[in-house]
Design an enzyme around this catalytic site. Structure first.
Site, PDB file in Angstrom:
ATOM      1  N   ASN A 103       3.041  14.027  -2.289  1.00 25.97           N
ATOM      2  CA  ASN A 103       2.972  12.957  -3.283  1.00 25.97           C
ATOM      3  C   ASN A 103       1.524  12.904  -3.768  1.00 25.97           C
ATOM      4  O   ASN A 103       0.655  12.350  -3.097  1.00 25.97           O
ATOM      5  CB  ASN A 103       3.387  11.638  -2.620  1.00 25.97           C
ATOM      6  N   LYS A 163      -0.703  12.572  -0.547  1.00 24.69           N
ATOM      7  CA  LYS A 163      -0.049  12.287   0.734  1.00 24.69           C
ATOM      8  C   LYS A 163       0.913  13.423   1.039  1.00 24.69           C
ATOM      9  O   LYS A 163       1.495  14.001   0.113  1.00 24.69           O
ATOM     10  CB  LYS A 163       0.743  10.976   0.644  1.00 24.69           C
ATOM     11  N   ARG A 192       6.974  14.640  -5.245  1.00 24.36           N
ATOM     12  CA  ARG A 192       7.353  13.389  -5.894  1.00 24.36           C
ATOM     13  C   ARG A 192       6.768  13.393  -7.303  1.00 24.36           C
ATOM     14  O   ARG A 192       5.550  13.514  -7.478  1.00 24.36           O
ATOM     15  CB  ARG A 192       6.802  12.198  -5.110  1.00 24.36           C
ATOM     16  N   HIS A 238      10.982   3.642  -8.794  1.00 21.64           N
ATOM     17  CA  HIS A 238      11.390   3.477  -7.377  1.00 21.64           C
ATOM     18  C   HIS A 238      12.764   4.102  -7.139  1.00 21.64           C
ATOM     19  O   HIS A 238      13.476   3.723  -6.204  1.00 21.64           O
ATOM     20  CB  HIS A 238      11.486   1.995  -6.957  1.00 21.64           C
ATOM     21  N   GLY A 240       7.881  -4.563  -2.656  1.00 23.61           N
ATOM     22  CA  GLY A 240       6.594  -4.196  -2.064  1.00 23.61           C
ATOM     23  C   GLY A 240       5.507  -4.734  -2.967  1.00 23.61           C
ATOM     24  O   GLY A 240       5.669  -5.797  -3.561  1.00 23.61           O
ATOM     25  N   ASN A 241       4.397  -3.979  -3.093  1.00 21.15           N
ATOM     26  CA  ASN A 241       3.408  -4.382  -4.097  1.00 21.15           C
ATOM     27  C   ASN A 241       4.039  -4.339  -5.479  1.00 21.15           C
ATOM     28  O   ASN A 241       3.833  -5.201  -6.303  1.00 21.15           O
ATOM     29  CB  ASN A 241       2.188  -3.475  -4.038  1.00 21.15           C
ATOM     30  N   GLY A 242       4.807  -3.266  -5.716  1.00 23.81           N
ATOM     31  CA  GLY A 242       5.666  -3.211  -6.903  1.00 23.81           C
ATOM     32  C   GLY A 242       7.057  -3.639  -6.480  1.00 23.81           C
ATOM     33  O   GLY A 242       7.466  -3.344  -5.354  1.00 23.81           O
ATOM     34  N   ARG A 299       1.642  -7.613 -11.121  1.00 30.73           N
ATOM     35  CA  ARG A 299       2.322  -7.419 -12.415  1.00 30.73           C
ATOM     36  C   ARG A 299       3.212  -8.614 -12.716  1.00 30.73           C
ATOM     37  O   ARG A 299       3.839  -9.169 -11.825  1.00 30.73           O
ATOM     38  CB  ARG A 299       3.179  -6.151 -12.375  1.00 30.73           C
ATOM     39  N   PHE A 357       1.495 -10.535  -0.175  1.00 31.10           N
ATOM     40  CA  PHE A 357       2.530 -11.520   0.139  1.00 31.10           C
ATOM     41  C   PHE A 357       2.260 -12.257   1.451  1.00 31.10           C
ATOM     42  O   PHE A 357       2.485 -13.460   1.562  1.00 31.10           O
ATOM     43  CB  PHE A 357       3.903 -10.829   0.184  1.00 31.10           C
ATOM     44  N   GLY A 405       7.767  -3.337   1.898  1.00 31.94           N
ATOM     45  CA  GLY A 405       6.939  -4.237   2.704  1.00 31.94           C
ATOM     46  C   GLY A 405       7.457  -5.667   2.827  1.00 31.94           C
ATOM     47  O   GLY A 405       7.648  -6.176   3.936  1.00 31.94           O
ATOM     48  N   GLY A 431      10.456  -6.938   1.593  1.00 28.18           N
ATOM     49  CA  GLY A 431      11.891  -6.965   1.902  1.00 28.18           C
ATOM     50  C   GLY A 431      12.183  -6.666   3.363  1.00 28.18           C
ATOM     51  O   GLY A 431      13.069  -7.263   3.969  1.00 28.18           O
ATOM     52  N   GLU A 453      11.098   7.184   1.398  1.00 30.03           N
ATOM     53  CA  GLU A 453      11.125   8.013   0.195  1.00 30.03           C
ATOM     54  C   GLU A 453      10.829   9.474   0.521  1.00 30.03           C
ATOM     55  O   GLU A 453      11.401  10.382  -0.078  1.00 30.03           O
ATOM     56  CB  GLU A 453      10.132   7.467  -0.838  1.00 30.03           C
TER      57      GLU A 453
HETATM   58  P1  AMP Z   1       4.525  -1.999   0.237  1.00 32.91           P
HETATM   59  O1  AMP Z   1       4.068  -1.814  -1.184  1.00 32.91           O
HETATM   60  O2  AMP Z   1       5.952  -1.605   0.459  1.00 32.91           O
HETATM   61  O3  AMP Z   1       3.582  -1.397   1.234  1.00 32.91           O
HETATM   62  O4  AMP Z   1       4.492  -3.594   0.533  1.00 32.91           O
HETATM   63  C1  AMP Z   1       3.302  -4.318   0.481  1.00 32.91           C
HETATM   64  C2  AMP Z   1       3.623  -5.798   0.492  1.00 32.91           C
HETATM   65  O5  AMP Z   1       4.387  -6.104   1.668  1.00 32.91           O
HETATM   66  C3  AMP Z   1       2.373  -6.676   0.533  1.00 32.91           C
HETATM   67  O6  AMP Z   1       2.509  -7.750  -0.383  1.00 32.91           O
HETATM   68  C4  AMP Z   1       2.368  -7.182   1.963  1.00 32.91           C
HETATM   69  O7  AMP Z   1       1.741  -8.434   2.085  1.00 32.91           O
HETATM   70  C5  AMP Z   1       3.861  -7.283   2.243  1.00 32.91           C
HETATM   71  N1  AMP Z   1       4.103  -7.347   3.693  1.00 32.91           N
HETATM   72  C6  AMP Z   1       3.838  -6.414   4.616  1.00 32.91           C
HETATM   73  N2  AMP Z   1       4.129  -6.882   5.867  1.00 32.91           N
HETATM   74  C7  AMP Z   1       4.575  -8.150   5.704  1.00 32.91           C
HETATM   75  C8  AMP Z   1       5.035  -9.165   6.600  1.00 32.91           C
HETATM   76  N3  AMP Z   1       5.064  -8.984   7.910  1.00 32.91           N
HETATM   77  N4  AMP Z   1       5.433 -10.348   6.064  1.00 32.91           N
HETATM   78  C9  AMP Z   1       5.393 -10.551   4.732  1.00 32.91           C
HETATM   79  N5  AMP Z   1       4.975  -9.632   3.838  1.00 32.91           N
HETATM   80  C10 AMP Z   1       4.571  -8.448   4.310  1.00 32.91           C
END
Ligand code: AMP
Length: 397
Positions: free
Chosen positions: A7, A14, A91, A180, A210-212, A241, A284, A331, A333, A382
């Site tokens: 990726n 990565k 990817r 995604h 996640g972030n997105g 966003r 989050f 993250g 979810g 992924e």
């Molecule tokens: P990702 O882009 O999939 O890595 O997700 C990142 C997001 O997941 C960020 O907003 C993190 O704060 C959130 N996140 C990760 N761990 C937790 C957790 N234990 N509780 C709530 N949000 C989380």
């Protein structure tokens, strides 16, 4: 058979090496700060520990050369010969309307990736550099492209077209593409195994948070709709966003605040969402902590985030004509019991009921026995999906 997944993003590369017989991860890692000062390389091998080195001025080629060197390392490497790698799965973010399945990367497909530079200016150019580096370092090894947009090519025209002059679709390729895709595909396949209905009738909503953030409505394994559009800006509220807004806001703010197109684009992409509403953070977890302390703007950000998500789940319920499974991934979810409870507890009207204990423990099935809909927490993968898709293309040749 071993498959290397790559990726290559705007400043990182990565990688994961899989043994596909048992789908185990043999090694993984990344090169960081590519093209910048202070670049570094991280490598972790099964049973071989983790290694980090600082290397000045890494580019995609030198990063991939390091990947191969470390994979072959006599002490902690995981292969003895580069020929053990049967294929490389890349990817790729955008394939426009040309790509609807994983595909061999030859000169024709590489020109498709180039054609889509305008649609994904931050992603497709580094994706292509990763392919060129792999062809150079691993000549003769099949290179397969797995496109983020491909999964959504089955979305019907009435769902992918915007109600703007049709010529702009024909002339400028303006339509919903969705992103995604690899994650939505992976978790929907996994969710399918939990359902009793025959696969062709299964109705699944997948929430990648996640972030997105994006959400998809999937019937019989094929998406009918998804929330991200021409770009990943549309749809749910995200870390930075804005997701859906009245398009007139763009012009209104440009006039009122004397903003250039670059400035408004930056605000909507990097300064909005959870960060914009809370004025604090895009993360989050931090929003949850601040809300716990009674911070009103953090509470408001949470409310807007989950309200938008519920609105989408409701609308996709009608798109699908019912619902068998609701899936949470990425993250937020996968880890936020708070968010899942907040959303699900207000969806009783569509037959959703969750077990609060199972939800608190982030178990796989969090719906209770009276729920008409299976509610699932499925960690996304992924890289494994790309490896599986790559294997399928290689085996079909
Ligand atoms: P990702 O882009 O999939 O890595 O997700 C990142 C997001 O997941 C960020 O907003 C993190 O704060 C959130 N996140 C990760 N761990 C937790 C957790 N234990 N509780 C709530 N949000 C989380």
């Amino acid at each position: 058979m071993k498959i290397l997944v790559i990726n290559s993003g705007s400043s990182s590369l990565k990688f994961t090496l899989f043994e596909m017989e048992n789908e185990t991860r043999l090694a993984h890692g990344m090169a960081e700060r590519i093209g910048q000062s202070g670049s570094s390389f991280h490598f972790t091998a099964n049973g071989g520990g983790s290694h980090t080195i600082e290397v000045e001025n890494l580019n995609y080629r030198t990063s991939l050369a390091l990947v191969i060197k470390y994979l072959l390392d006599p002490k902690f490497g995981v292969i003895k010969d580069i020929a053990e790698i049967s294929a490389v799965g890349h990817r790729i973010v955008h394939g426009g309307e040309h790509v609807s399945a994983p595909i061999v990367l030859d000169s024709k497909t590489k020109s498709i990736i180039k054609e889509c530079f305008e649609l994904a200016p931050l992603h497709n150019p580094p994706n292509l550099q990763g392919i060129v580096a792999a062809e150079d370092i691993m000549p003769g090894v099949p290179q397969i492209g797995v496109f983020d947009t491909a999964f959504f090519q089955s979305i019907p025209q009435h769902a992918f077209l915007y109600a703007i002059p049709y010529e702009m679709y024909k002339r400028d390729a303006v339509r919903r593409y969705g992103f995604h895709g690899t994650s939505h595909k992976y978790v929907s396949i996994k969710a399918s195994g939990f359902l009793d209905e025959p696969k062709e009738f299964q109705k699944i909503i997948t929430c990648h948070l996640g972030n997105g953030c994006s959400i998809s409505a999937i019937k019989g394994g094929k998406p009918l709709d998804t929330s991200m559009g021409l770009t990943p800006l549309e749809g749910l509220v995200m870390g930075t966003r804005c997701g859906d807004i009245d398009p007139a806001i763009v012009v209104y703010l440009m006039n009122e605040e004397h903003l250039s197109s670059e400035e408004i684009y930056e605000i909507l992409n990097k300064k909005s969402g959870l960060l914009g509403i809370s004025g604090l953070t895009s993360d989050f977890r931090d929003i949850l902590n601040e809300a716990d302390k009674g911070n009103k703007r953090a509470l408001l950000a949470l409310r807007i985030f989950s309200y938008r998500l519920k609105k989408y789940i409701g609308s996709y319920y009608t798109v699908l004509g019912g619902l068998d499974a609701l899936v949470f991934t990425a993250g937020i979810g996968e880890h936020s019991a708070h968010l899942r409870a907040d959303v699900c507890n207000k969806l009783e009207c569509i037959g959703i009921s969750i077990d609060s204990e199972a939800n608190r423990n982030s178990e796989c099935v969090i719906s209770d026995s009276k729920s008409k809909v299976k509610v699932l927490v499925i960690p996304t993968n992924e890289e494994l999906m790309i490896a599986r898709d790559t294997l399928a293309v290689v085996q079909a040749q």
